[in-house]
Design a protein around this motif. Structure first.
Motif, PDB file in Angstrom:
ATOM      1  N   PRO A   1     -16.807  71.933  26.814  1.00 16.90           N
ATOM      2  CA  PRO A   1     -17.524  72.970  27.569  1.00 16.90           C
ATOM      3  C   PRO A   1     -18.864  72.803  27.610  1.00 16.90           C
ATOM      4  O   PRO A   1     -19.571  73.463  28.457  1.00 16.90           O
ATOM      5  N   ASP A   2     -19.562  72.588  26.689  1.00 15.49           N
ATOM      6  CA  ASP A   2     -20.938  72.425  26.159  1.00 15.49           C
ATOM      7  C   ASP A   2     -21.633  71.441  26.967  1.00 15.49           C
ATOM      8  O   ASP A   2     -21.295  70.225  26.862  1.00 15.49           O
ATOM      9  N   TRP A   3     -22.420  71.656  27.938  1.00 14.29           N
ATOM     10  CA  TRP A   3     -23.272  70.569  28.578  1.00 14.29           C
ATOM     11  C   TRP A   3     -23.802  69.548  27.893  1.00 14.29           C
ATOM     12  O   TRP A   3     -23.679  68.327  27.869  1.00 14.29           O
ATOM     13  N   GLU A   4     -24.686  70.149  27.009  1.00 14.77           N
ATOM     14  CA  GLU A   4     -25.661  69.123  26.181  1.00 14.77           C
ATOM     15  C   GLU A   4     -24.726  68.372  25.154  1.00 14.77           C
ATOM     16  O   GLU A   4     -24.910  67.269  24.889  1.00 14.77           O
ATOM     17  N   ALA A   5     -23.688  68.969  24.547  1.00 11.03           N
ATOM     18  CA  ALA A   5     -22.960  68.289  23.861  1.00 11.03           C
ATOM     19  C   ALA A   5     -21.924  67.043  24.449  1.00 11.03           C
ATOM     20  O   ALA A   5     -21.964  65.950  24.069  1.00 11.03           O
ATOM     21  N   GLU A   6     -21.434  67.291  25.815  1.00 16.06           N
ATOM     22  CA  GLU A   6     -20.710  66.291  26.369  1.00 16.06           C
ATOM     23  C   GLU A   6     -21.754  65.406  26.756  1.00 16.06           C
ATOM     24  O   GLU A   6     -21.455  64.060  26.842  1.00 16.06           O
TER      25      GLU A   6
ATOM     26  N   LEU B   1     -22.367  63.105  23.872  1.00 11.41           N
ATOM     27  CA  LEU B   1     -21.423  62.127  23.500  1.00 11.41           C
ATOM     28  C   LEU B   1     -21.210  60.896  24.658  1.00 11.41           C
ATOM     29  O   LEU B   1     -21.016  59.631  24.156  1.00 11.41           O
ATOM     30  N   ILE B   2     -21.539  61.178  26.041  1.00 11.65           N
ATOM     31  CA  ILE B   2     -21.400  60.213  26.819  1.00 11.65           C
ATOM     32  C   ILE B   2     -22.440  59.179  26.762  1.00 11.65           C
ATOM     33  O   ILE B   2     -22.285  58.022  27.090  1.00 11.65           O
ATOM     34  N   GLU B   3     -23.719  59.703  26.507  1.00  8.99           N
ATOM     35  CA  GLU B   3     -24.771  58.675  26.029  1.00  8.99           C
ATOM     36  C   GLU B   3     -24.625  57.818  24.817  1.00  8.99           C
ATOM     37  O   GLU B   3     -24.742  56.616  24.944  1.00  8.99           O
ATOM     38  N   ARG B   4     -24.124  58.223  24.071  1.00 11.25           N
ATOM     39  CA  ARG B   4     -23.742  57.587  22.537  1.00 11.25           C
ATOM     40  C   ARG B   4     -22.649  56.520  22.916  1.00 11.25           C
ATOM     41  O   ARG B   4     -22.836  55.341  22.585  1.00 11.25           O
TER      42      ARG B   4
ATOM     43  N   THR C   1     -27.266  60.513  33.112  1.00 12.47           N
ATOM     44  CA  THR C   1     -26.301  61.114  32.470  1.00 12.47           C
ATOM     45  C   THR C   1     -25.945  62.485  32.927  1.00 12.47           C
ATOM     46  O   THR C   1     -25.080  63.229  33.172  1.00 12.47           O
ATOM     47  N   SER C   2     -27.030  63.138  33.451  1.00 11.64           N
ATOM     48  CA  SER C   2     -26.969  64.572  33.693  1.00 11.64           C
ATOM     49  C   SER C   2     -26.377  64.848  35.040  1.00 11.64           C
ATOM     50  O   SER C   2     -25.604  65.717  35.359  1.00 11.64           O
ATOM     51  N   LEU C   3     -26.551  63.653  35.943  1.00 11.84           N
ATOM     52  CA  LEU C   3     -25.916  63.697  37.256  1.00 11.84           C
ATOM     53  C   LEU C   3     -24.279  63.640  36.904  1.00 11.84           C
ATOM     54  O   LEU C   3     -23.439  63.954  37.522  1.00 11.84           O
ATOM     55  N   LEU C   4     -24.242  62.810  35.926  1.00  4.08           N
ATOM     56  CA  LEU C   4     -22.798  62.169  35.725  1.00  4.08           C
ATOM     57  C   LEU C   4     -21.976  63.730  35.096  1.00  4.08           C
ATOM     58  O   LEU C   4     -20.694  63.968  35.594  1.00  4.08           O
ATOM     59  N   VAL C   5     -22.634  64.017  34.321  1.00 11.30           N
ATOM     60  CA  VAL C   5     -22.055  65.417  33.756  1.00 11.30           C
ATOM     61  C   VAL C   5     -21.959  66.529  34.382  1.00 11.30           C
ATOM     62  O   VAL C   5     -20.824  67.208  34.710  1.00 11.30           O
TER      63      VAL C   5
ATOM     64  N   GLU D   1     -29.455  69.632  46.724  1.00  6.18           N
ATOM     65  CA  GLU D   1     -30.384  69.258  45.805  1.00  6.18           C
ATOM     66  C   GLU D   1     -31.641  68.341  46.278  1.00  6.18           C
ATOM     67  O   GLU D   1     -31.389  67.166  46.694  1.00  6.18           O
ATOM     68  N   ARG D   2     -32.639  69.007  45.723  1.00  5.28           N
ATOM     69  CA  ARG D   2     -34.025  68.247  46.319  1.00  5.28           C
ATOM     70  C   ARG D   2     -34.720  67.614  44.982  1.00  5.28           C
ATOM     71  O   ARG D   2     -35.815  66.749  45.171  1.00  5.28           O
ATOM     72  N   ASP D   3     -34.331  67.923  43.867  1.00  7.29           N
ATOM     73  CA  ASP D   3     -35.102  67.729  42.841  1.00  7.29           C
ATOM     74  C   ASP D   3     -34.721  66.400  42.024  1.00  7.29           C
ATOM     75  O   ASP D   3     -33.642  65.826  42.364  1.00  7.29           O
ATOM     76  N   GLY D   4     -35.537  65.522  41.196  1.00  4.09           N
ATOM     77  CA  GLY D   4     -35.116  64.451  40.497  1.00  4.09           C
ATOM     78  C   GLY D   4     -34.315  63.558  41.272  1.00  4.09           C
ATOM     79  O   GLY D   4     -34.796  62.766  42.296  1.00  4.09           O
ATOM     80  N   LEU D   5     -33.293  63.024  40.743  1.00  2.00           N
ATOM     81  CA  LEU D   5     -32.465  61.756  41.304  1.00  2.00           C
ATOM     82  C   LEU D   5     -31.225  62.365  42.223  1.00  2.00           C
ATOM     83  O   LEU D   5     -30.661  61.504  42.771  1.00  2.00           O
ATOM     84  N   TRP D   6     -31.248  63.599  42.373  1.00  2.00           N
ATOM     85  CA  TRP D   6     -30.234  64.050  43.482  1.00  2.00           C
ATOM     86  C   TRP D   6     -30.237  63.527  44.914  1.00  2.00           C
ATOM     87  O   TRP D   6     -29.061  63.038  45.569  1.00  2.00           O
TER      88      TRP D   6
END
Length: 367
Positions: free
Chosen positions: A229-234, A237-240, A260-264, A348-353
Protein backbone atom coordinates in the motif's frame (compact mmCIF):
# COMPACT_ATOMS: atom_id res chain seq x y z
CA UNK A 1 30.63 -14.43 -15.91
CA UNK A 2 29.95 -16.86 -13.06
CA UNK A 3 27.53 -19.79 -13.23
CA UNK A 4 25.04 -17.95 -11.01
CA UNK A 5 25.21 -14.85 -13.24
CA UNK A 6 24.33 -17.06 -16.22
CA UNK A 7 21.17 -18.32 -14.49
CA UNK A 8 18.10 -16.28 -15.44
CA UNK A 9 16.62 -16.44 -11.96
CA UNK A 10 18.99 -17.68 -9.25
CA UNK A 11 17.49 -19.43 -6.23
CA UNK A 12 17.46 -17.36 -3.02
CA UNK A 13 20.05 -19.68 -1.46
CA UNK A 14 22.30 -18.98 -4.47
CA UNK A 15 21.67 -15.27 -4.82
CA UNK A 16 21.96 -14.61 -1.09
CA UNK A 17 24.33 -17.41 -0.15
CA UNK A 18 26.80 -15.07 1.53
CA UNK A 19 24.07 -13.60 3.72
CA UNK A 20 22.82 -17.03 4.75
CA UNK A 21 26.37 -18.10 5.63
CA UNK A 22 26.82 -14.94 7.69
CA UNK A 23 23.57 -15.48 9.57
CA UNK A 24 24.41 -19.15 10.26
CA UNK A 25 27.75 -18.10 11.70
CA UNK A 26 26.15 -15.42 13.89
CA UNK A 27 23.55 -17.94 15.08
CA UNK A 28 26.14 -20.52 16.15
CA UNK A 29 25.26 -21.82 19.62
CA UNK A 30 21.91 -20.03 19.80
CA UNK A 31 18.63 -21.85 20.40
CA UNK A 32 16.46 -22.52 17.36
CA UNK A 33 13.61 -24.86 16.42
CA UNK A 34 14.86 -28.42 15.77
CA UNK A 35 16.12 -28.91 12.23
CA UNK A 36 16.31 -25.18 11.43
CA UNK A 37 19.47 -23.67 9.99
CA UNK A 38 18.74 -20.21 11.41
CA UNK A 39 17.05 -18.83 14.49
CA UNK A 40 13.58 -17.31 13.98
CA UNK A 41 15.10 -13.85 14.47
CA UNK A 42 17.60 -14.44 11.69
CA UNK A 43 14.93 -15.87 9.37
CA UNK A 44 13.02 -12.62 9.90
CA UNK A 45 16.18 -10.58 9.22
CA UNK A 46 16.86 -12.58 6.06
CA UNK A 47 13.36 -11.90 4.69
CA UNK A 48 12.86 -8.26 5.73
CA UNK A 49 16.50 -7.17 5.87
CA UNK A 50 18.61 -5.85 8.75
CA UNK A 51 20.72 -2.80 7.96
CA UNK A 52 22.81 -3.20 11.11
CA UNK A 53 23.84 -6.72 10.10
CA UNK A 54 24.30 -5.86 6.42
CA UNK A 55 21.32 -7.97 5.30
CA UNK A 56 19.41 -6.63 2.30
CA UNK A 57 15.59 -6.40 2.40
CA UNK A 58 13.93 -8.87 0.03
CA UNK A 59 10.22 -8.77 0.80
CA UNK A 60 7.99 -5.79 1.56
CA UNK A 61 5.54 -6.59 4.34
CA UNK A 62 4.86 -5.87 7.99
CA UNK A 63 7.16 -7.36 10.60
CA UNK A 64 4.24 -8.85 12.52
CA UNK A 65 2.93 -10.59 9.40
CA UNK A 66 6.29 -12.27 8.68
CA UNK A 67 6.71 -13.13 12.37
CA UNK A 68 3.37 -14.98 12.30
CA UNK A 69 4.49 -16.92 9.23
CA UNK A 70 7.74 -17.97 10.91
CA UNK A 71 6.00 -18.92 14.17
CA UNK A 72 3.47 -21.08 12.28
CA UNK A 73 6.30 -23.07 10.73
CA UNK A 74 8.08 -23.39 14.07
CA UNK A 75 4.96 -24.85 15.69
CA UNK A 76 4.68 -27.63 13.07
CA UNK A 77 1.51 -26.26 11.51
CA UNK A 78 1.49 -25.83 7.78
CA UNK A 79 1.53 -22.27 6.45
CA UNK A 80 -1.00 -21.22 3.81
CA UNK A 81 -0.21 -17.96 1.99
CA UNK A 82 -3.21 -16.55 0.15
CA UNK A 83 -3.68 -13.34 -1.81
CA UNK A 84 -4.13 -11.73 -5.18
CA UNK A 85 -1.86 -12.89 -8.03
CA UNK A 86 1.46 -11.08 -8.09
CA UNK A 87 1.67 -10.27 -4.38
CA UNK A 88 4.93 -12.26 -3.98
CA UNK A 89 3.42 -15.26 -2.18
CA UNK A 90 5.72 -17.67 -4.00
CA UNK A 91 8.75 -15.45 -3.43
CA UNK A 92 8.01 -15.24 0.28
CA UNK A 93 7.69 -19.03 0.46
CA UNK A 94 11.06 -19.34 -1.31
CA UNK A 95 12.72 -16.95 1.13
CA UNK A 96 11.28 -18.75 4.15
CA UNK A 97 12.38 -22.14 2.83
CA UNK A 98 15.87 -20.82 2.05
CA UNK A 99 16.20 -19.25 5.50
CA UNK A 100 14.87 -22.23 7.45
CA UNK A 101 16.19 -25.16 5.41
CA UNK A 102 18.83 -23.60 3.15
CA UNK A 103 16.95 -25.16 0.22
CA UNK A 104 13.92 -23.79 -1.64
CA UNK A 105 13.83 -26.44 -4.38
CA UNK A 106 11.46 -28.98 -2.83
CA UNK A 107 8.50 -27.63 -4.77
CA UNK A 108 5.19 -29.14 -5.90
CA UNK A 109 3.48 -27.19 -8.67
CA UNK A 110 -0.26 -27.53 -8.30
CA UNK A 111 -2.39 -27.98 -11.41
CA UNK A 112 -5.26 -30.07 -12.73
CA UNK A 113 -2.63 -32.60 -13.82
CA UNK A 114 -0.84 -32.93 -10.47
CA UNK A 115 -0.89 -36.53 -9.24
CA UNK A 116 -0.12 -38.26 -5.97
CA UNK A 117 3.05 -39.63 -7.55
CA UNK A 118 4.40 -36.12 -8.19
CA UNK A 119 3.74 -35.21 -4.56
CA UNK A 120 4.88 -38.29 -2.62
CA UNK A 121 6.87 -40.84 -4.64
CA UNK A 122 6.82 -43.04 -7.72
CA UNK A 123 8.84 -46.01 -8.99
CA UNK A 124 11.60 -46.76 -11.44
CA UNK A 125 9.70 -49.58 -13.11
CA UNK A 126 12.77 -51.23 -14.62
CA UNK A 127 14.33 -51.56 -11.16
CA UNK A 128 10.95 -52.43 -9.65
CA UNK A 129 10.62 -55.40 -11.98
CA UNK A 130 14.23 -56.47 -11.44
CA UNK A 131 14.53 -55.95 -7.67
CA UNK A 132 11.04 -55.43 -6.34
CA UNK A 133 10.06 -52.55 -4.09
CA UNK A 134 13.40 -51.35 -2.74
CA UNK A 135 14.84 -48.00 -1.78
CA UNK A 136 16.76 -48.03 -5.07
CA UNK A 137 13.62 -48.44 -7.15
CA UNK A 138 11.69 -45.74 -5.28
CA UNK A 139 11.75 -42.29 -6.92
CA UNK A 140 11.28 -39.72 -4.17
CA UNK A 141 9.07 -36.69 -4.84
CA UNK A 142 9.28 -33.37 -2.91
CA UNK A 143 7.05 -34.39 0.02
CA UNK A 144 9.02 -37.61 0.59
CA UNK A 145 12.34 -35.74 0.38
CA UNK A 146 11.18 -32.99 2.73
CA UNK A 147 10.13 -35.51 5.36
CA UNK A 148 13.30 -37.56 4.93
CA UNK A 149 15.66 -34.58 5.10
CA UNK A 150 13.71 -32.46 7.58
CA UNK A 151 13.17 -29.56 5.18
CA UNK A 152 10.45 -27.16 4.07
CA UNK A 153 8.28 -28.29 1.13
CA UNK A 154 6.57 -25.66 -1.00
CA UNK A 155 3.18 -26.48 -2.58
CA UNK A 156 2.41 -23.83 -5.20
CA UNK A 157 -1.19 -23.11 -6.26
CA UNK A 158 -2.62 -25.89 -4.13
CA UNK A 159 -6.22 -25.00 -5.01
CA UNK A 160 -5.53 -25.73 -8.67
CA UNK A 161 -5.37 -29.42 -7.70
CA UNK A 162 -8.42 -31.68 -7.36
CA UNK A 163 -9.63 -32.19 -3.78
CA UNK A 164 -8.46 -35.80 -3.58
CA UNK A 165 -4.94 -34.71 -4.54
CA UNK A 166 -4.92 -31.88 -1.99
CA UNK A 167 -5.95 -34.34 0.71
CA UNK A 168 -2.76 -36.31 0.12
CA UNK A 169 -1.34 -33.92 2.73
CA UNK A 170 -3.90 -34.78 5.43
CA UNK A 171 -2.18 -37.70 7.14
CA UNK A 172 1.28 -36.22 6.61
CA UNK A 173 0.38 -32.96 8.34
CA UNK A 174 -1.53 -34.77 11.10
CA UNK A 175 0.72 -37.72 11.88
CA UNK A 176 3.98 -36.35 10.42
CA UNK A 177 4.32 -39.75 8.76
CA UNK A 178 3.87 -41.28 5.30
CA UNK A 179 2.82 -44.89 4.79
CA UNK A 180 4.61 -46.74 1.96
CA UNK A 181 2.48 -49.89 1.55
CA UNK A 182 4.93 -51.48 -0.91
CA UNK A 183 7.59 -51.72 1.83
CA UNK A 184 7.50 -53.97 4.87
CA UNK A 185 8.74 -53.72 8.43
CA UNK A 186 10.14 -50.44 9.71
CA UNK A 187 10.55 -49.11 6.17
CA UNK A 188 6.79 -49.15 5.72
CA UNK A 189 6.48 -45.88 7.63
CA UNK A 190 8.49 -42.77 6.72
CA UNK A 191 8.65 -40.51 9.76
CA UNK A 192 9.19 -36.80 9.22
CA UNK A 193 12.51 -35.51 10.51
CA UNK A 194 12.79 -32.34 12.58
CA UNK A 195 12.55 -29.24 10.40
CA UNK A 196 9.95 -30.63 7.98
CA UNK A 197 6.90 -28.53 7.20
CA UNK A 198 4.76 -27.36 4.28
CA UNK A 199 4.20 -23.87 2.87
CA UNK A 200 1.29 -23.74 0.44
CA UNK A 201 0.12 -20.83 -1.71
CA UNK A 202 -3.24 -20.06 -3.29
CA UNK A 203 -4.66 -17.15 -5.27
CA UNK A 204 -7.86 -15.57 -4.01
CA UNK A 205 -9.04 -15.43 -7.63
CA UNK A 206 -8.98 -19.24 -7.69
CA UNK A 207 -11.49 -19.50 -4.87
CA UNK A 208 -14.17 -22.00 -5.77
CA UNK A 209 -12.03 -23.78 -8.37
CA UNK A 210 -11.11 -26.57 -5.97
CA UNK A 211 -12.05 -25.39 -2.50
CA UNK A 212 -9.93 -26.99 0.22
CA UNK A 213 -11.61 -29.46 2.54
CA UNK A 214 -12.35 -28.32 6.09
CA UNK A 215 -10.06 -31.08 7.38
CA UNK A 216 -7.11 -29.80 5.37
CA UNK A 217 -7.78 -26.18 6.28
CA UNK A 218 -7.51 -27.09 9.97
CA UNK A 219 -3.93 -28.23 9.42
CA UNK A 220 -2.77 -24.84 8.11
CA UNK A 221 -2.34 -21.36 9.52
CA UNK A 222 -3.78 -18.97 6.91
CA UNK A 223 -2.01 -15.67 6.23
CA UNK A 224 -3.05 -13.15 3.57
CA UNK A 225 -0.30 -11.45 1.56
CA UNK A 226 -1.50 -7.92 0.83
CA UNK A 227 -0.51 -5.67 -2.10
CA UNK A 228 2.05 -3.04 -1.14
CA UNK A 229 0.00 0.00 0.00
CA UNK A 230 2.91 2.34 0.66
CA UNK A 231 3.91 4.44 -2.37
CA UNK A 232 7.57 4.87 -1.45
CA UNK A 233 8.03 1.23 -0.46
CA UNK A 234 6.60 0.05 -3.77
CA UNK A 235 8.72 2.57 -5.68
CA UNK A 236 11.93 1.42 -3.97
CA UNK A 237 11.11 -2.21 -4.65
CA UNK A 238 10.38 -1.59 -8.34
CA UNK A 239 13.58 0.40 -8.78
CA UNK A 240 15.64 -2.29 -7.06
CA UNK A 241 14.12 -5.23 -8.92
CA UNK A 242 14.16 -3.63 -12.37
CA UNK A 243 17.77 -2.54 -11.83
CA UNK A 244 18.70 -6.13 -11.01
CA UNK A 245 16.88 -7.54 -14.03
CA UNK A 246 18.37 -5.00 -16.43
CA UNK A 247 21.86 -5.53 -15.03
CA UNK A 248 21.51 -9.31 -15.37
CA UNK A 249 20.47 -8.78 -19.01
CA UNK A 250 23.55 -6.65 -19.69
CA UNK A 251 21.47 -3.51 -20.29
CA UNK A 252 23.14 -0.35 -18.88
CA UNK A 253 19.85 1.47 -18.21
CA UNK A 254 17.93 2.11 -15.01
CA UNK A 255 14.49 3.52 -14.31
CA UNK A 256 14.78 7.10 -13.11
CA UNK A 257 12.87 8.18 -10.02
CA UNK A 258 10.44 10.20 -12.15
CA UNK A 259 9.77 7.28 -14.50
CA UNK A 260 9.20 4.94 -11.56
CA UNK A 261 6.81 7.46 -10.02
CA UNK A 262 4.71 7.42 -13.21
CA UNK A 263 4.64 3.63 -13.12
CA UNK A 264 3.65 3.44 -9.44
CA UNK A 265 1.01 6.16 -9.84
CA UNK A 266 -0.62 4.29 -12.73
CA UNK A 267 -0.56 0.89 -11.06
CA UNK A 268 -1.87 2.13 -7.72
CA UNK A 269 -4.67 4.12 -9.37
CA UNK A 270 -5.82 1.25 -11.59
CA UNK A 271 -5.41 -1.23 -8.71
CA UNK A 272 -7.22 0.72 -5.99
CA UNK A 273 -9.57 2.93 -8.04
CA UNK A 274 -8.11 6.13 -6.58
CA UNK A 275 -5.26 8.40 -7.65
CA UNK A 276 -2.63 9.82 -5.30
CA UNK A 277 -4.59 13.09 -5.39
CA UNK A 278 -7.77 11.37 -4.25
CA UNK A 279 -9.55 11.29 -7.61
CA UNK A 280 -11.79 8.25 -8.17
CA UNK A 281 -11.02 6.22 -11.31
CA UNK A 282 -12.23 2.92 -12.72
CA UNK A 283 -10.32 -0.22 -11.83
CA UNK A 284 -9.21 -2.68 -14.48
CA UNK A 285 -10.07 -6.35 -14.09
CA UNK A 286 -6.39 -7.34 -14.39
CA UNK A 287 -4.49 -7.56 -11.10
CA UNK A 288 -2.11 -4.60 -11.24
CA UNK A 289 0.43 -6.15 -8.93
CA UNK A 290 3.92 -4.99 -8.03
CA UNK A 291 5.28 -7.99 -9.92
CA UNK A 292 3.50 -6.75 -13.06
CA UNK A 293 4.90 -3.25 -12.50
CA UNK A 294 8.42 -4.69 -12.32
CA UNK A 295 7.76 -6.57 -15.57
CA UNK A 296 6.58 -3.34 -17.24
CA UNK A 297 9.65 -1.42 -16.07
CA UNK A 298 11.97 -4.19 -17.23
CA UNK A 299 10.29 -4.43 -20.65
CA UNK A 300 10.47 -0.65 -21.04
CA UNK A 301 14.22 -0.76 -20.42
CA UNK A 302 14.71 -3.59 -22.92
CA UNK A 303 12.69 -1.72 -25.56
CA UNK A 304 14.54 1.55 -25.01
CA UNK A 305 17.94 -0.11 -25.29
CA UNK A 306 17.47 -2.48 -28.21
CA UNK A 307 15.00 -0.64 -30.45
CA UNK A 308 15.50 3.06 -29.79
CA UNK A 309 19.20 3.13 -28.83
CA UNK A 310 18.21 5.27 -25.86
CA UNK A 311 20.36 6.13 -22.90
CA UNK A 312 17.28 6.36 -20.66
CA UNK A 313 13.77 4.94 -20.37
CA UNK A 314 11.18 7.45 -21.58
CA UNK A 315 7.45 7.67 -20.73
CA UNK A 316 6.56 6.34 -24.21
CA UNK A 317 8.41 3.12 -23.42
CA UNK A 318 6.30 2.72 -20.28
CA UNK A 319 3.10 3.15 -22.28
CA UNK A 320 4.07 0.50 -24.79
CA UNK A 321 4.91 -2.03 -22.07
CA UNK A 322 1.89 -1.07 -19.95
CA UNK A 323 -0.61 -2.04 -22.63
CA UNK A 324 0.46 -5.67 -22.54
CA UNK A 325 0.22 -5.74 -18.74
CA UNK A 326 -3.12 -3.99 -18.21
CA UNK A 327 -5.07 -5.48 -21.10
CA UNK A 328 -5.31 -9.19 -20.36
CA UNK A 329 -8.61 -10.21 -18.87
CA UNK A 330 -11.27 -7.97 -20.39
CA UNK A 331 -11.89 -6.05 -23.60
CA UNK A 332 -13.26 -3.27 -21.42
CA UNK A 333 -9.88 -2.74 -19.79
CA UNK A 334 -8.57 -0.90 -22.85
CA UNK A 335 -11.42 1.59 -22.56
CA UNK A 336 -10.75 2.01 -18.82
CA UNK A 337 -7.06 2.59 -19.49
CA UNK A 338 -7.97 5.12 -22.17
CA UNK A 339 -10.22 7.03 -19.76
CA UNK A 340 -7.43 7.04 -17.18
CA UNK A 341 -5.08 8.71 -19.68
CA UNK A 342 -7.73 11.14 -20.92
CA UNK A 343 -9.19 12.09 -17.55
CA UNK A 344 -6.13 11.88 -15.28
CA UNK A 345 -2.85 11.83 -17.18
CA UNK A 346 -3.88 14.51 -19.72
CA UNK A 347 -4.70 16.98 -16.93
CA UNK A 348 -1.30 16.68 -15.25
CA UNK A 349 1.10 19.38 -16.41
CA UNK A 350 4.14 18.78 -14.24
CA UNK A 351 7.25 16.71 -14.88
CA UNK A 352 6.94 13.80 -17.28
CA UNK A 353 3.14 13.61 -17.31
CA UNK A 354 2.69 15.49 -20.64
CA UNK A 355 5.23 13.18 -22.31
CA UNK A 356 3.40 10.21 -20.76
CA UNK A 357 0.13 11.34 -22.34
CA UNK A 358 1.86 12.04 -25.66
CA UNK A 359 3.23 8.51 -25.63
CA UNK A 360 -0.28 7.15 -25.14
CA UNK A 361 -1.69 9.24 -28.00
CA UNK A 362 1.09 8.06 -30.29
CA UNK A 363 0.45 4.45 -29.32
CA UNK A 364 -3.26 4.75 -30.00
CA UNK A 365 -2.60 6.39 -33.37
CA UNK A 366 -0.09 3.76 -34.48
CA UNK A 367 -2.04 0.81 -33.02
Amino acid sequence: MSEIEMVQRPLPEQRYGAELAQLREEDAGLARPPGWQLTPRSVLAFVLGDEGRGIAPKFVGSRRFVERCVVALATQRGLMLIGEPGTAKSYLSELLAAGISGDSTLTIQGSAGTTEDTIKYSWNYALLLAEGATERSLVAAPLYLGMEKGQIVRFEEITRCPLEIQDTLLSVLSERAMVIPEFSGSKRMLLAQAGFNVIATANTRDRGVNEMSAALKRRFNFETVQPIPDWEAEKRLIERETAGLLAAAGIPLRLSGDITSLLVATFQALRTGRTAGGRTVERVSTVMSTAEAVAVGYAAGVHAYYYDDEQAVRPAHLVQSLLGSALKDSDGDRAILGRYFEEVVKRERDGLWPAYYAGYVEMERDG
